[in-house]
Design a protein around this motif. Structure first.
Motif, short mmCIF file in Angstrom:
data_model
loop_
_atom_site.label_atom_id
_atom_site.label_comp_id
_atom_site.label_asym_id
_atom_site.label_seq_id
_atom_site.Cartn_x
_atom_site.Cartn_y
_atom_site.Cartn_z
N ASP A 183 0.85 -1.19 0.00
CA ASP A 183 0.00 0.00 0.00
C ASP A 183 0.89 1.24 0.00
O ASP A 183 1.21 1.77 1.06
CB ASP A 183 -0.92 -0.02 1.23
N LEU A 184 1.28 1.68 -1.17
CA LEU A 184 2.15 2.84 -1.27
C LEU A 184 1.35 4.11 -0.99
O LEU A 184 0.24 4.28 -1.49
CB LEU A 184 2.78 2.91 -2.66
N ASP A 185 1.94 4.98 -0.20
CA ASP A 185 1.22 6.17 0.28
C ASP A 185 1.65 7.45 -0.42
O ASP A 185 1.89 8.47 0.22
CB ASP A 185 1.39 6.31 1.80
N TYR A 186 1.74 7.41 -1.74
CA TYR A 186 2.11 8.59 -2.50
C TYR A 186 0.89 9.48 -2.75
O TYR A 186 -0.25 9.00 -2.72
CB TYR A 186 2.71 8.18 -3.85
N PRO A 187 1.11 10.76 -3.02
CA PRO A 187 -0.02 11.64 -3.35
C PRO A 187 -0.62 11.25 -4.71
O PRO A 187 0.06 10.64 -5.54
CB PRO A 187 0.61 13.03 -3.39
N GLU A 188 -1.85 11.65 -4.93
CA GLU A 188 -2.47 11.38 -6.22
C GLU A 188 -1.91 12.32 -7.28
O GLU A 188 -1.58 13.48 -7.01
CB GLU A 188 -3.99 11.53 -6.12
N VAL A 189 -1.79 11.80 -8.49
CA VAL A 189 -1.23 12.57 -9.59
C VAL A 189 -2.19 13.69 -9.99
O VAL A 189 -3.41 13.55 -9.86
CB VAL A 189 -0.94 11.64 -10.80
#
Length: 210
Positions: free
Chosen positions: A118-124
Motif C-alpha cells: 500500500d504505497l502512500d504517494y499523493p495522487e497525480v
C-alpha cells in the motif's frame, strides 16, 4: 543475437559522490568502488528484497513498503559477504531509474512490486498519462482496459517519450496508449505519483485510447 550491455562499475568522485561508468559527469575518473559484475548481483538482490520476496529473506516490511536499512544490510551480507553499507548506499544513489527512496534509516522501492503493498504517494494531478505497449497488446488493452500483470500496480508514464522508452524494451514497434487521468480521477480512480512513474489499479477501457 543482441548483445547485453556490460554492467557499469561503481566509482566515487571527490566532488560529486558515487557514479556509474568510466567517469563522472564532471570528467573526473573517480576511485573504484565496485565492479560492474558485483553491482549487477547486488542490484538483483536489492530489487528482490524490496519488491518481490522480503519474507523469504526474513526481511520485515511495513504496509507501505519500508524496511530498516541495517536489516537489509545484514540480509545482503548473509548472501554476499563482500557487500558493505557503502556499496548499498552507492547502488541507491546512482540508480538511474529512481527505483528507490530513503528516509532516515529506512528504504523502499518506489514501484515494481509484485507483492501486495500500500504505497502512500499523493495522487497525480496530470490531465493525461501514457502507457507504452506492443501492437499485439494494444487491441486487447482497448477492449478490456489496463490491468496489472506480474505487478501490484499498473505503471504509467508522464510523457509520451517515457512511454516509448518503456515499450521499446519489449517491442520494436511501440504503440502508445493515452489515459484521461483527469476524468479517471474525477470518477474515483486513484492514480499515485511515485516520481519516475505513476501507479494505478485496473483502468477501465473508457478512459483510454491509442
Amino acid at each position: 543475437m543482441e548483445m547485453k550491455d556490460k554492467p557499469k562499475e561503481l566509482k566515487k568522485c571527490p566532488q560529486h559522490g558515487y557514479f556509474r561508468g568510466q567517469e563522472c559527469s564532471c570528467g573526473n575518473i573517480g576511485t573504484f568502488v565496485l565492479s560492474g559484475y558485483k553491482a549487477e548481483k547486488l542490484g538483483k538482490i536489492i530489487s528482490g528484497a524490496l519488491r518481490h520476496f522480503p519474507g523469504e529473506l526474513g526481511l520485515k516490511m511495513d504496509s507501505n513498503g519500508w524496511v530498516e536499512l541495517d536489516e537489509l544490510e545484514k540480509i545482503i551480507q548473509n548472501k554476499y559477504s563482500w557487500a558493505s553499507i557503502d556499496h548499498i548506499d552507492a547502488m541507491f544513489s546512482t540508480d538511474e531509474k529512481g527505483r528507490y527512496e530513503r528516509k532516515g534509516n529506512k528504504v523502499r522501492a518506489r514501484y515494481g512490486h509484485s507483492i501486495n503493498i500500500d504505497l502512500d504517494y499523493p495522487e497525480v494531478d496530470s490531465e493525461m498519462l501514457f502507457y507504452g505497449t506492443s501492437e499485439e497488446e494494444a487491441d486487447r488493452i482497448l477492449e478490456i482496459g489496463l490491468k496489472p500483470v506480474n505487478q501490484h500496480y499498473v505503471h504509467l508514464s508522464k510523457t509520451i517519450e517515457e512511454a516509448v522508452k518503456v515499450a521499446c524494451i519489449r517491442t520494436e514497434h511501440p504503440v502508445i496508449i493515452s489515459l484521461d487521468a483527469k476524468k479517471a480521477r474525477e470518477n474515483g480512480i486513484k492514480i499515485l505519483d511515485a516520481g519516475p512513474v505513476c501507479l494505478a489499479g485496473p483502468i477501465p477501457p473508457e478512459y483510454i485510447r491509442i
